[in-house]
Motif scaffolding. Structure first.
Motif, PDB file in Angstrom:
ATOM      1  N   PRO A  14       3.372  37.463 -32.155  1.00  0.00           N
ATOM      2  CA  PRO A  14       3.317  35.996 -32.165  1.00  0.00           C
ATOM      3  C   PRO A  14       4.336  35.388 -33.133  1.00  0.00           C
ATOM      4  N   VAL A  15       4.722  34.169 -32.821  1.00  0.00           N
ATOM      5  CA  VAL A  15       5.594  33.405 -33.720  1.00  0.00           C
ATOM      6  C   VAL A  15       4.790  32.201 -34.210  1.00  0.00           C
ATOM      7  N   PRO A  16       5.204  31.577 -35.299  1.00  0.00           N
ATOM      8  CA  PRO A  16       4.456  30.416 -35.808  1.00  0.00           C
ATOM      9  C   PRO A  16       4.334  29.324 -34.747  1.00  0.00           C
ATOM     10  N   ARG A  17       3.212  28.622 -34.776  1.00  0.00           N
ATOM     11  CA  ARG A  17       2.986  27.523 -33.827  1.00  0.00           C
ATOM     12  C   ARG A  17       3.509  26.203 -34.381  1.00  0.00           C
ATOM     13  N   HIS A  18       4.199  26.266 -35.490  1.00  0.00           N
ATOM     14  CA  HIS A  18       4.785  25.072 -36.099  1.00  0.00           C
ATOM     15  C   HIS A  18       6.269  25.328 -36.317  1.00  0.00           C
TER      16      HIS A  18
ATOM     17  N   VAL B 268       9.834  26.008 -37.977  1.00  0.00           N
ATOM     18  CA  VAL B 268      10.259  26.914 -39.034  1.00  0.00           C
ATOM     19  C   VAL B 268      11.494  26.305 -39.694  1.00  0.00           C
ATOM     20  N   THR B 269      11.449  26.166 -41.018  1.00  0.00           N
ATOM     21  CA  THR B 269      12.556  25.560 -41.744  1.00  0.00           C
ATOM     22  C   THR B 269      13.133  26.549 -42.743  1.00  0.00           C
ATOM     23  N   PHE B 270      14.437  26.733 -42.663  1.00  0.00           N
ATOM     24  CA  PHE B 270      15.203  27.539 -43.616  1.00  0.00           C
ATOM     25  C   PHE B 270      15.618  26.552 -44.696  1.00  0.00           C
ATOM     26  N   LEU B 271      14.994  26.634 -45.878  1.00  0.00           N
ATOM     27  CA  LEU B 271      15.091  25.588 -46.893  1.00  0.00           C
ATOM     28  C   LEU B 271      15.977  25.999 -48.067  1.00  0.00           C
TER      29      LEU B 271
ATOM     30  N   HIS C 228      12.896  12.222 -52.426  1.00  0.00           N
ATOM     31  CA  HIS C 228      13.661  13.332 -51.871  1.00  0.00           C
ATOM     32  C   HIS C 228      14.998  12.824 -51.330  1.00  0.00           C
ATOM     33  N   HIS C 229      15.970  13.716 -51.318  1.00  0.00           N
ATOM     34  CA  HIS C 229      17.242  13.451 -50.643  1.00  0.00           C
ATOM     35  C   HIS C 229      17.522  14.719 -49.860  1.00  0.00           C
ATOM     36  N   LYS C 230      17.585  14.611 -48.532  1.00  0.00           N
ATOM     37  CA  LYS C 230      17.731  15.832 -47.744  1.00  0.00           C
ATOM     38  C   LYS C 230      18.661  15.652 -46.566  1.00  0.00           C
ATOM     39  N   ALA C 231      19.192  16.785 -46.153  1.00  0.00           N
ATOM     40  CA  ALA C 231      20.006  16.887 -44.947  1.00  0.00           C
ATOM     41  C   ALA C 231      19.365  17.965 -44.092  1.00  0.00           C
ATOM     42  N   ARG C 232      19.210  17.687 -42.791  1.00  0.00           N
ATOM     43  CA  ARG C 232      18.503  18.620 -41.901  1.00  0.00           C
ATOM     44  C   ARG C 232      19.250  18.732 -40.582  1.00  0.00           C
ATOM     45  N   LEU C 233      19.393  19.965 -40.123  1.00  0.00           N
ATOM     46  CA  LEU C 233      19.977  20.237 -38.818  1.00  0.00           C
ATOM     47  C   LEU C 233      19.002  21.133 -38.063  1.00  0.00           C
ATOM     48  N   ALA C 234      18.501  20.630 -36.930  1.00  0.00           N
ATOM     49  CA  ALA C 234      17.494  21.368 -36.165  1.00  0.00           C
ATOM     50  C   ALA C 234      18.114  22.061 -34.964  1.00  0.00           C
ATOM     51  N   PHE C 235      17.589  23.244 -34.691  1.00  0.00           N
ATOM     52  CA  PHE C 235      17.915  24.036 -33.510  1.00  0.00           C
ATOM     53  C   PHE C 235      16.589  24.244 -32.790  1.00  0.00           C
ATOM     54  N   GLY C 236      16.160  23.225 -32.068  1.00  0.00           N
ATOM     55  CA  GLY C 236      14.830  23.280 -31.479  1.00  0.00           C
ATOM     56  C   GLY C 236      13.797  23.274 -32.597  1.00  0.00           C
TER      57      GLY C 236
ATOM     58  N   VAL D 186      13.488  25.336 -34.973  1.00  0.00           N
ATOM     59  CA  VAL D 186      14.016  26.008 -36.163  1.00  0.00           C
ATOM     60  C   VAL D 186      15.060  25.097 -36.791  1.00  0.00           C
ATOM     61  N   ALA D 187      15.022  24.968 -38.123  1.00  0.00           N
ATOM     62  CA  ALA D 187      15.947  24.046 -38.779  1.00  0.00           C
ATOM     63  C   ALA D 187      16.473  24.619 -40.083  1.00  0.00           C
TER      64      ALA D 187
END
Length: 115
Positions: free
Chosen positions: A28-32, A34-37, A72-80, A82-83
């Motif tokens: 199984p994979v997470p149902r939420h 996934v963020t590479f932080l 917070h100050h953030k930059a986010r790039l999502a791949f579906g 996964v981000a």
């Protein structure tokens, strides 16, 4: 291990995980999401904001100004689902968290009645 070696190891690890999950569909994979932080090195707010802005340029995104309300100050790039996210927690928010955490253990709830 050098920074270059570590970066290569992280990329290899991510590719290995992806290949493993693809080859083992029963795992199984997470149902939420996934963020590479990534957190920048602690510095002044201006220094950390500049680092996040630099990363945002590399990602081709613009930091979300609504996150500033939460310190917070953030930059986010999502791949579906996964981000990749670069996040700076600004000084006032860190101070508030430290103040909130200073009460930890001071309030002990009464035991709930088991009956």
């Amino acid at each position: 291990m050098t920074a270059t070696d570590y970066r290569a190891a992280v990329i290899q690890g991510l590719q290995g995980l992806a290949a493993f999950l693809e080859a083992n569909p029963a795992v199984p994979v997470p149902r939420h999401d996934v963020t590479f932080l990534y957190f920048p090195t602690r510095g002044t707010d201006a220094e950390m904001i500049a680092e996040i802005d630099r990363i945002a340029t590399l990602l081709g995104v613009t930091p979300d100004p609504s996150d500033t309300a939460y310190g917070h100050h953030k930059a986010r790039l999502a791949f579906g689902p996964v981000a990749y996210e670069a996040l700076a927690i600004l000084a006032a928010r860190r101070a508030q968290h430290q103040a909130d955490a200073s009460y930890s253990g001071c309030v002990i709830p009464e035991a709930a009645d088991a009956a």
